[in-house]
Design a protein around this motif. Structure first.
Motif, PDB file in Angstrom:
ATOM      1  N   LEU A  80       0.825  -1.211   0.000  1.00 17.50           N
ATOM      2  CA  LEU A  80       0.000   0.000   0.000  1.00 17.50           C
ATOM      3  C   LEU A  80       0.855   1.255   0.000  1.00 17.50           C
ATOM      4  O   LEU A  80       0.529   2.241  -0.675  1.00 17.50           O
ATOM      5  CB  LEU A  80      -0.931  -0.005   1.221  1.00 17.50           C
ATOM      6  CG  LEU A  80      -2.102  -0.993   1.182  1.00 17.50           C
ATOM      7  CD1 LEU A  80      -2.857  -0.969   2.503  1.00 17.50           C
ATOM      8  CD2 LEU A  80      -3.048  -0.669   0.030  1.00 17.50           C
ATOM      9  N   ALA A  81       1.952   1.228   0.757  1.00 19.25           N
ATOM     10  CA  ALA A  81       2.849   2.381   0.766  1.00 19.25           C
ATOM     11  C   ALA A  81       3.427   2.612  -0.625  1.00 19.25           C
ATOM     12  O   ALA A  81       3.479   3.751  -1.116  1.00 19.25           O
ATOM     13  CB  ALA A  81       3.965   2.162   1.781  1.00 19.25           C
ATOM     14  N   GLY A  82       3.845   1.527  -1.262  1.00 18.34           N
ATOM     15  CA  GLY A  82       4.423   1.649  -2.591  1.00 18.34           C
ATOM     16  C   GLY A  82       3.436   2.125  -3.637  1.00 18.34           C
ATOM     17  O   GLY A  82       3.779   2.867  -4.547  1.00 18.34           O
ATOM     18  N   ALA A  83       2.183   1.720  -3.490  1.00 17.71           N
ATOM     19  CA  ALA A  83       1.165   2.045  -4.486  1.00 17.71           C
ATOM     20  C   ALA A  83       0.495   3.389  -4.257  1.00 17.71           C
ATOM     21  O   ALA A  83      -0.260   3.859  -5.100  1.00 17.71           O
ATOM     22  CB  ALA A  83       0.100   0.946  -4.509  1.00 17.71           C
ATOM     23  N   VAL A  95       2.779   6.870   4.243  1.00 17.72           N
ATOM     24  CA  VAL A  95       3.249   6.600   5.597  1.00 17.72           C
ATOM     25  C   VAL A  95       2.840   7.724   6.543  1.00 17.72           C
ATOM     26  O   VAL A  95       2.367   7.481   7.656  1.00 17.72           O
ATOM     27  CB  VAL A  95       4.780   6.400   5.622  1.00 17.72           C
ATOM     28  CG1 VAL A  95       5.277   6.252   7.065  1.00 17.72           C
ATOM     29  CG2 VAL A  95       5.171   5.160   4.816  1.00 17.72           C
ATOM     30  N   VAL A  96       2.992   8.966   6.100  1.00 15.88           N
ATOM     31  CA  VAL A  96       2.615  10.115   6.930  1.00 15.88           C
ATOM     32  C   VAL A  96       1.123  10.089   7.243  1.00 15.88           C
ATOM     33  O   VAL A  96       0.700  10.274   8.394  1.00 15.88           O
ATOM     34  CB  VAL A  96       2.991  11.440   6.227  1.00 15.88           C
ATOM     35  CG1 VAL A  96       2.401  12.633   6.980  1.00 15.88           C
ATOM     36  CG2 VAL A  96       4.503  11.579   6.134  1.00 15.88           C
ATOM     37  N   LEU A 109      10.019   5.766   1.428  1.00 15.46           N
ATOM     38  CA  LEU A 109      10.104   6.865   2.383  1.00 15.46           C
ATOM     39  C   LEU A 109       9.889   8.258   1.796  1.00 15.46           C
ATOM     40  O   LEU A 109       9.392   9.146   2.483  1.00 15.46           O
ATOM     41  CB  LEU A 109      11.460   6.834   3.094  1.00 15.46           C
ATOM     42  CG  LEU A 109      11.692   5.687   4.078  1.00 15.46           C
ATOM     43  CD1 LEU A 109      13.052   5.848   4.744  1.00 15.46           C
ATOM     44  CD2 LEU A 109      10.590   5.629   5.137  1.00 15.46           C
ATOM     45  N   LYS A 110      10.298   8.459   0.545  1.00 14.81           N
ATOM     46  CA  LYS A 110      10.197   9.802  -0.022  1.00 14.81           C
ATOM     47  C   LYS A 110       8.755  10.140  -0.355  1.00 14.81           C
ATOM     48  O   LYS A 110       8.133   9.497  -1.195  1.00 14.81           O
ATOM     49  CB  LYS A 110      11.047   9.896  -1.290  1.00 14.81           C
ATOM     50  CG  LYS A 110      11.120  11.309  -1.860  1.00 14.81           C
ATOM     51  CD  LYS A 110      12.009  11.340  -3.090  1.00 14.81           C
ATOM     52  CE  LYS A 110      12.067  12.752  -3.682  1.00 14.81           C
ATOM     53  NZ  LYS A 110      12.925  12.791  -4.894  1.00 14.81           N
ATOM     54  N   PRO A 111       8.208  11.143   0.292  1.00  7.76           N
ATOM     55  CA  PRO A 111       6.802  11.484   0.023  1.00  7.76           C
ATOM     56  C   PRO A 111       6.611  12.005  -1.401  1.00  7.76           C
ATOM     57  O   PRO A 111       7.357  12.866  -1.861  1.00  7.76           O
ATOM     58  CB  PRO A 111       6.503  12.592   1.051  1.00  7.76           C
ATOM     59  CG  PRO A 111       7.560  12.460   2.095  1.00  7.76           C
ATOM     60  CD  PRO A 111       8.774  11.962   1.374  1.00  7.76           C
ATOM     61  N   ASP A 112       5.643  11.448  -2.077  1.00  8.19           N
ATOM     62  CA  ASP A 112       5.272  11.936  -3.402  1.00  8.19           C
ATOM     63  C   ASP A 112       3.812  12.357  -3.317  1.00  8.19           C
ATOM     64  O   ASP A 112       2.901  11.580  -3.602  1.00  8.19           O
ATOM     65  CB  ASP A 112       5.465  10.845  -4.457  1.00  8.19           C
ATOM     66  CG  ASP A 112       5.174  11.346  -5.867  1.00  8.19           C
ATOM     67  OD1 ASP A 112       4.748  12.513  -6.000  1.00  8.19           O
ATOM     68  OD2 ASP A 112       5.370  10.571  -6.823  1.00  8.19           O
ATOM     69  N   PHE A 113       3.612  13.607  -2.903  1.00 13.41           N
ATOM     70  CA  PHE A 113       2.248  14.060  -2.639  1.00 13.41           C
ATOM     71  C   PHE A 113       1.439  14.241  -3.921  1.00 13.41           C
ATOM     72  O   PHE A 113       0.221  14.417  -3.855  1.00 13.41           O
ATOM     73  CB  PHE A 113       2.282  15.363  -1.830  1.00 13.41           C
ATOM     74  CG  PHE A 113       2.755  15.168  -0.409  1.00 13.41           C
ATOM     75  CD1 PHE A 113       1.902  14.622   0.542  1.00 13.41           C
ATOM     76  CD2 PHE A 113       4.045  15.507  -0.043  1.00 13.41           C
ATOM     77  CE1 PHE A 113       2.333  14.419   1.845  1.00 13.41           C
ATOM     78  CE2 PHE A 113       4.489  15.301   1.264  1.00 13.41           C
ATOM     79  CZ  PHE A 113       3.621  14.762   2.212  1.00 13.41           C
ATOM     80  N   SER A 114       2.119  14.186  -5.074  1.00 11.93           N
ATOM     81  CA  SER A 114       1.387  14.264  -6.338  1.00 11.93           C
ATOM     82  C   SER A 114       0.536  13.022  -6.559  1.00 11.93           C
ATOM     83  O   SER A 114      -0.419  13.050  -7.338  1.00 11.93           O
ATOM     84  CB  SER A 114       2.361  14.449  -7.503  1.00 11.93           C
ATOM     85  OG  SER A 114       3.165  13.288  -7.683  1.00 11.93           O
TER      86      SER A 114
END
Length: 458
Positions: free
Chosen positions: A37-40, A47-48, A202-207
């Protein structure tokens, strides 16, 4: 020591309760579902959002369930009945959930045992991983035999009681699970090419964050903590009055979250290092990861470690499910633990047989409301009844039992300062019920249609 608790059994220590309750929460979903789920869903962004949902949903519902259990010293049905007879049906929902989930969960536990055996004698090649898994679960006899072995393990632990069985097993399995997960995570993040997986996680991709991302994080926060199924109420009923429930309700979700994050480090870097895609569901754990192990040095060794830790995660959850049903029968019919555990385990074994056969030619075409037997039990328990149980618990605490009564229980009538009371009251009465209702609508497949009406895409 409370008389009612001592008659039913009691945790020998608070750390024993914490590890058992955390073990109930830590299950197969932490190992394969959270990393996927985190990856997708945007990696670190998911995660946040998940961590925020754990605070809102996990802490509040867990604290509420622990308080109900300790106040009554009864299993879920008896607990609700003691506080308000009209609400006993909510406790019964938890018993049904525990029964239904364990019927198919023990089948999956059998798959894990089979994989441990397979790795002990040589492992699974990447080329045959997919065919091996599909062929194994479709076979008639083997999965049922392993399902029986897993069910026997659960039965033996639970019939030994609270301190001598569940607590003792949890004190061994939870630290062992954590150690094995750390070892595998270290191996995973040090592989060549692992950095892409770490960034992905870990790197947030809010897009990539959508309403669907929020829903995925919300659902995972609820389902991963074993809420709404009576397990925490039942475990809480074996607590004495000396434990700080508020503190425990912080520690247990924290342990569950730590395991989920470690699982992300254990799974995703290795998957990316060898060019695989993080697939959803059993395919990640039973097909993709065996292919990963086949590609890495000492893959057989790490395959053994991985499936042993998965076994511990499955067992700690399964014994809590079995205890929900066993405690209900003991409290209601006054049958002694050993006999009750053997009878319930036997019934669950036989109910698990059609769950297993539903994955093969024998029963794959036998459908209930469009689901095979395995999927129907999963939908009934996890999608329909678990969120319903959690929703009704919030309503019960906020508007029936009352926040003053639960505050007295949480604070042990003033012995402990209930520091989060304002937050808890707002969440339990207003925010959590709305969020869980949304989880329920999404789980039963209604929410997408509602969103569609308003032009919102999940």
């Amino acid at each position: 020591m409370d008389k009612n608790t001592s008659n039913r059994g009691q945790w020998a220590s608070n750390i024993g309760f914490i590890l058992a309750a955390a073990g109930s929460a830590v299950g197969l979903g932490n190992i394969w579902k959270f990393p996927y789920l985190a990856g997708a869903n945007g990696g670190g962004a998911f995660v946040v959002i998940y961590l925020v949902m754990i605070v809102i949903i996990g802490f509040v519902i867990m604290l509420g369930e622990m308080a109900i259990g300790r106040n009554t010293h009864l299993s879920s049905v008896g607990a609700y009945k003691k506080l308000s007879e009209k609400w006993a049906f909510v406790g019964f929902i938890g018993v049904v959930v525990g029964f239904c989930i364990l019927a198919f969960y023990s089948v999956i536990g059998g798959w894990v045992l089979n994989y441990i055996g397979k790795y002990l004698i040589g492992g699974i090649s990447g080329a045959e991983a997919g065919n091996y898994f599909s062929g194994f679960i479709a076979s008639t006899t083997q999965p049922i035999v392993w399902h029986l072995v897993f069910m026997v393990l659960c039965c033996v632990i639970v019939l030994k009681g609270i301190a001598g069985g569940i607590e003792k097993a949890s004190k061994f399995m939870m630290p062992a699970l954590f150690i094995l997960l750390v070892i595998i995570a270290i191996r995973s993040v040090t592989l060549d090419g692992a950095m892409e997986g770490i960034k992905f996680f870990l790197k947030p991709d809010f897009s990539k964050v959508t309403i669907g991302t929020v829903m995925a994080a919300l659902g995972q926060a609820f389902f991963s903590l074993s809420l709404g199924m009576g397990a925490i109420i039942t475990y809480g009923s074996y607590l004495g009055k000396t434990e700080n429930l508020e503190k425990n309700a912080i520690i247990i979700p924290a342990i569950d979250t730590a395991v989920a994050l470690l699982a992300g480090f254990a799974v995703l870097p290795a998957v990316f290092a060898f060019g695989f895609e993080p697939g959803a569901g059993p395919s990640l754990m039973f097909i993709t990861l065996p292919s990963v192990f086949d590609s890495m040095p000492f893959g057989q060794f790490f395959g053994i470690l991985f499936f042993i830790l998965v076994l511990f995660a499955a067992l700690t959850s399964a014994i809590s499910l079995l205890e929900v049903v066993v405690a209900f029968v003991i409290d209601t019919f006054k049958i002694e633990r050993k006999k009750t555990t053997i009878i319930i385990s036997t019934i669950l074994f036989f109910i698990g047989i059609p769950c297993s056969l539903a994955n093969g030619p024998v029963m794959k075409d036998v459908l209930i409301f469009g689901y095979n037997f395995f999927d129907f039990m999963s939908f009934l328990a996890e999608n329909l009844l678990m969120p319903l149980g959690g929703l009704l618990m919030c309503i019960f605490i906020g508007y029936v039992w009352g926040v003053d009564n639960i505050s007295d229980e949480i604070s042990c009538n003033g012995k402990y300062r209930f520091r989060s009371k304002p937050f808890f009251v707002i969440m339990i009465k207003y925010i959590a019920p709305v969020l869980i209702f949304i989880i329920w609508l999404n789980a039963i497949g209604v929410l997408p249609y509602i969103f569609k009406i308003f032009g919102i895409t999940l």
